[in-house]
Design an enzyme around this catalytic site. Structure first.
Site, PDB file in Angstrom:
ATOM      1  CG  HIS A 282      -0.017  -0.122   2.376  1.00 58.16           C
ATOM      2  ND1 HIS A 282       0.465  -1.370   2.948  1.00 58.16           N
ATOM      3  CD2 HIS A 282       0.187   0.689   3.463  1.00 58.16           C
ATOM      4  CE1 HIS A 282       1.359  -1.260   4.046  1.00 58.16           C
ATOM      5  NE2 HIS A 282       1.018  -0.076   4.379  1.00 58.16           N
ATOM      6  CB  CYS A 283       3.468   2.335   1.714  1.00 57.51           C
ATOM      7  SG  CYS A 283       2.419   2.544   3.045  1.00 57.51           S
TER       8      CYS A 283
END
Length: 446
Positions: A282-283
């Site tokens: 997600h990052c």
């Protein structure tokens, strides 16, 4: 003027008292991998927490006292729900009860490479309807520097003519969740917080300090936003470096894993990063590109970010090339060959598929005509861009049936010595088989 200053002081004192005696009601917008651990952390600290999410399935799960997040034990949720400390709803009107609200919604990238702010805009629009004096609002969604001030600030106070730093208190605090970790959690990972004003920083920090072990105040929301981007840009660039190092070592006939292990013996000036089939999660694949996009406004080219992104996004294609080379050495064409992908999650021992390089590797192999199957103990099935697949029911049977096994995610659940013995051919992108595998004639390393 003096009356207004006195009113502001009273607002601040009342709010601090409510935080310290736990009578403040906490609202969390978004019950995902960031929001749900935060809900539990505040509830464990003794606050009544209202979790709001438009996804009725998540809300129903929480109401049952169950957990849809791998890192949040169902027993913990059940205990806190029964104690009346956690409520969940799809109705944003419940936020009118909240004294403190944390916004934990997704911020994906569009296909065009610019941030998709629709979730933040929607959450802000809903919250704006229920703002009241004496409310603290903290944005946790990773985004570009300036978002809190440019997007949230004008909207949150406008409807009821509230002033940030006086009537309500607005700050940014980057989430630092690393799914699957048990050593560093929402509770003990230091929490950076920066407000729109000094008072905003002070009150937001005071709120989070009631539930989290360490709070690190910074001077502005922009500094807090930039902190998160520096953290993940650092990782992205260093992963890009070792990915390119793997490619270079392959060209020179050098074992990149041996080189990395040797370099890691230096007790200073070096931090170990390892290559792989591409970036996931997600990052790291996404966050630095927010910064790159934002800097285009001031006509600055973020060269390190762009280069690292180019290298990392090319790794799935490089892996497919290594698979093709390994099959050629074995006298087989990739077209029509049965290839088993081991691991679909973006990192070991979790059930998170977001941005996983396995998806790209599978898609590229299928485009070349391979018959692809996969196994993952955490992901029984998935749908992605028109592709629908189900995990093979028995891993060793699948290994024996495949012409080539490609290790994408090195889950601990796999018996790697048994896989090495049973497989006809292996492409190991994670060094899961270790030195023994790298010395085997049927193994191709990254």
């Amino acid at each position: 003027k003096k009356d207004k200053e006195t009113e502001n002081m009273l607002t601040k004192e009342v709010l601090l008292k409510k935080l310290h005696d736990r009578s403040a009601v906490v609202g969390v917008m978004g019950l995902g991998y960031v929001g749900m651990p935060l809900v539990v952390a505040f509830a464990e600290a003794g606050f009544t927490v209202i979790g709001v999410d438009p996804d009725g399935r998540k809300v129903d799960t929480v109401r049952r006292g169950d957990s849809h997040i791998q890192d949040v034990p169902a027993e913990q949720v059940s205990r806190l729900v029964k104690a009346g400390l956690i409520r969940a709803t799809t109705d944003f009107a419940a936020l009118a009860e909240a004294d403190c609200v944390s916004i934990c919604v997704p911020t994906p990238l569009r296909k065009t490479g610019d941030p998709d702010m629709s979730f933040i805009l929607s959450a802000t629009g809903e919250l704006a309807k229920y703002m009241h004096p004496g409310m603290i609002v903290v944005l946790e969604s990773t985004t570009y520097p300036g978002t809190t001030r440019e997007i949230l600030l004008p909207k949150l106070g406008a409807e009821r003519n509230l002033t940030a730093g006086e009537d309500f208190f607005l700050a940014f605090s980057p989430e630092r969740v690393d799914p699957g970790r048990t050593d560093w959690t929402t509770y003990n990972t230091p929490k950076v917080i920066g407000g729109i004003t000094e008072t905003c920083s002070e009150l937001a920090a005071a709120w989070y300090a009631q539930a989290l072990k360490t709070v690190i105040p910074v001077t502005s929301a922009e500094a807090a936003e930039m902190t998160k981007l520096l953290e993940n840009t650092y990782r992205m660039i260093n992963i890009g470096l070792v990915n390119e190092m793997a490619i270079m070592c392959n060209q020179l006939g050098i074992d990149v894993w041996e080189v990395i292990d040797a370099a890691a013996t230096k007790p200073f000036g070096f931090m170990k990063f390892t290559p792989g089939p591409g970036l996931g999660g997600h990052c790291i694949p996404i966050d630095p590109l927010y910064l790159s996009w934002k800097l285009k406004e001031v006509k600055y080219n973020a060269r390190f970010i762009e280069l690292a992104s180019e290298i990392n996004t090319s790794m799935p294609r490089y892996v497919v090339g290594r698979v093709q080379d390994a099959l050629n050495e074995a006298g087989k064409a990739i077209k029509g060959t049965h290839i088993l992908v081991l691991g679909a999650a973006y990192k070991p021992d979790i059930d998170d598929l977001r941005e996983s390089p396995a998806l790209d590797v599978i898609g590229l192999l299928e485009k070349k005509g391979a018959h692809v199957t996969y196994h993952d103990p955490y992901i029984p099935s998935f749908k992605h861009e028109g592709l629908e697949m189900h995990s093979e029911p028995e891993v060793m049977q699948a290994v024996r049936a495949a012409d080539c096994v490609v290790i994408i995610t090195n889950h601990k659940a796999y018996d790697y010595p048994a896989i090495l013995e049973a497989a006809r051919l292996v492409v190991d992108t994670r060094n899961a088989l270790g030195k023994t595998g790298r010395r085997s004639p049927k193994v191709t390393s990254l």
